[in-house]
Every structure is written in structure tokens, then in C-alpha cells.
Design an enzyme around this catalytic site. Sequence first.
Site, PDB file in Angstrom:
ATOM      1  N   MET A   1       7.765  -0.407   6.410  1.00  0.00           N
ATOM      2  CA  MET A   1       8.588  -0.077   5.242  1.00  0.00           C
ATOM      3  C   MET A   1       9.397   1.196   5.447  1.00  0.00           C
ATOM      4  SD  MET A   1       6.133  -1.126   2.081  1.00  0.00           S
ATOM      5  CE  MET A   1       7.094  -0.251   0.871  1.00  0.00           C
TER       6      MET A   1
ATOM      7  N   GLU B   1       7.298   4.120  -5.149  1.00  0.00           N
ATOM      8  CA  GLU B   1       6.113   4.976  -5.034  1.00  0.00           C
ATOM      9  C   GLU B   1       4.902   4.274  -4.445  1.00  0.00           C
ATOM     10  OE1 GLU B   1       6.077   6.063  -9.072  1.00  0.00           O
ATOM     11  OE2 GLU B   1       7.184   7.926  -8.757  1.00  0.00           O
ATOM     12  N   GLY B   2       4.870   2.944  -4.527  1.00  0.00           N
ATOM     13  CA  GLY B   2       3.697   2.227  -4.052  1.00  0.00           C
ATOM     14  C   GLY B   2       3.522   2.320  -2.548  1.00  0.00           C
ATOM     15  N   CYS B   3       2.302   1.990  -2.092  1.00  0.00           N
ATOM     16  CA  CYS B   3       2.001   2.038  -0.662  1.00  0.00           C
ATOM     17  C   CYS B   3       2.340   0.721   0.021  1.00  0.00           C
ATOM     18  CB  CYS B   3       0.520   2.321  -0.435  1.00  0.00           C
ATOM     19  SG  CYS B   3       0.147   4.059  -0.433  1.00  0.00           S
ATOM     20  N   VAL B   4       2.514  -0.329  -0.767  1.00  0.00           N
ATOM     21  CA  VAL B   4       2.705  -1.649  -0.156  1.00  0.00           C
ATOM     22  C   VAL B   4       4.108  -2.184  -0.457  1.00  0.00           C
ATOM     23  CG1 VAL B   4       1.923  -4.040  -0.173  1.00  0.00           C
ATOM     24  CG2 VAL B   4       0.268  -2.199  -0.225  1.00  0.00           C
TER      25      VAL B   4
END
Lengths: 155, 105
Positions: A32, B102-105
Site C-alpha cells: 500500500m 488511516e487503516g492498516c489494511v
Amino acid sequence: MEEKITKVSIVISKGGLDGVYPGLIMANGARMEGIEANLFFTFFGLDAIITKRMSKIKIATVGNPGMHMITWLGAVPGMSAMATSMMKKTMDKIDIPPIPEFIEMVADSGCKLYACKATVDMFKLKKEDFCPQMDSIINVGKFYEMAAGGQIIFT
Amino acid sequence: MPQKQYGNAVVDVDGEGFLTDFSQWSREIAAAIAKEEGIAELTPAQWKVIEFMHKEFKENGQVPSVRKLNKSGVISTKELYEIFPGGPAKKAAKIAGLKKPEGCV
């Protein structure tokens, strides 16, 4: 300015949900951020890419101090299944997919997935036992070769 | 607060160049941010992602994750990585004028 990380190779060596998820999250997170990523599954970590096992990975309630559960309670039949089901529900809410979907997602992100040759030999596994996202079965030497120029993370 | 100029428009941004006030966003600004991110011209597929992000953000105040984009049927994970190379969710959110995911995934 600090030099940016451009490549990571992550080893997943432990089975169980708590053994598999951290490496998957780190590899996916790397992609990501535009970081090149490899995943190397070894020993019980291999369960995550074995077609028959990947959807049945549980959280251990015995011998797992992180669960804060007294031993006899953790050993009650169905306890591990219940804890697993609760954990999966919570994770789904924060958008962390179940393992089979996660493997597909991380592979689609461009991360390469490898199985450890020694473990494959030890458990007498075949290429057909693995999910289609598994790129190839490689030995340690090959792992270092493809990890060259990047960071190695062992989980 | 840092500011950035795109054409005639001046927008408020955070330290990484993400717009801090979505009301200042426009399609022209999106195109200019995309150029900075190495995308010469936004394609219909990229606009589709941006529009979905806006819809999600309006509905629940969150920048959608890669997983959500895939599940919504808007775009497959593979294609998303192809059209926003070098960090899909982050790049798309930046162009869409939204905050950094903001999420990790």
C-alpha cells in the site's frame, strides 16, 4: 532525510491466527505504500497458503498466554473455535479480511508468495496442495537471493 | 497551516500534501495533484475510484480501504494497483482531496 524502505521480505513461520496475520498485514501494508514485498511461508506458517487449511486457521486458547485464559478453560472443547469466531467478527469490522481473502488481496497487490522447500519436503506436500496465489516452492538460498537489496522481517 | 497553489486556486494542505478542507477541492485541482503524482491525465477508471471515495466519505466519513473498493465492485485490487502505481489508496485519496487513509489494511 532517512532513507526510505523500498523492499521487504517477510517470513511467516508460525501457524494460528496470531502467527499468520501480522506478516500478512505487514506485507499488504508495504504494498500500500508502494514498497516491493515478498512473503515466505515456512513451518506451520505454511497453513496460510495450503488450500485445505487456509480457511480453518484458529487462535490457540491453550498455551497462549496472550489470551489471558486459564489453561483448563482454554481446553474446554469448542473454546478455540469460539475465540476464533469472535476474533474474526471483530476483524471484519475493522476491514481485516479472513485469511483466504487476505492471501488473494495481498497477491493481487503484487506481493509474491513463496513456500519453504524444507517444510514442503518434511510434510510431504505437493504444489497442488497450495492455493493458486503461491508462486513457487523455494529453498533458503533462493529466499536470500530474492530478498537481496531489501529488509528481511521474521515473524 | 501549509498552503499549496494549483492554477489560480490556493488550498490548505497537511505536511504531506493532502487537502485538509474538502470544500476547496475541484476536478481541476484533482488533475493537478495527479500530475504531481506522475499521472499525466486521469482516466475514466481513475475518476470512478475518486467518485466512489467521495461517496463513501460523505456517507460515513471514512476513506475507503483497498478491500472496500474491491468488494464494492468499483475496481479489482489488481487493477487499482495498476492505475495508481506506488500506493493506491493513498494516492487516490490525495487526488480525491481526502485525508490520508488511516487503516492498516
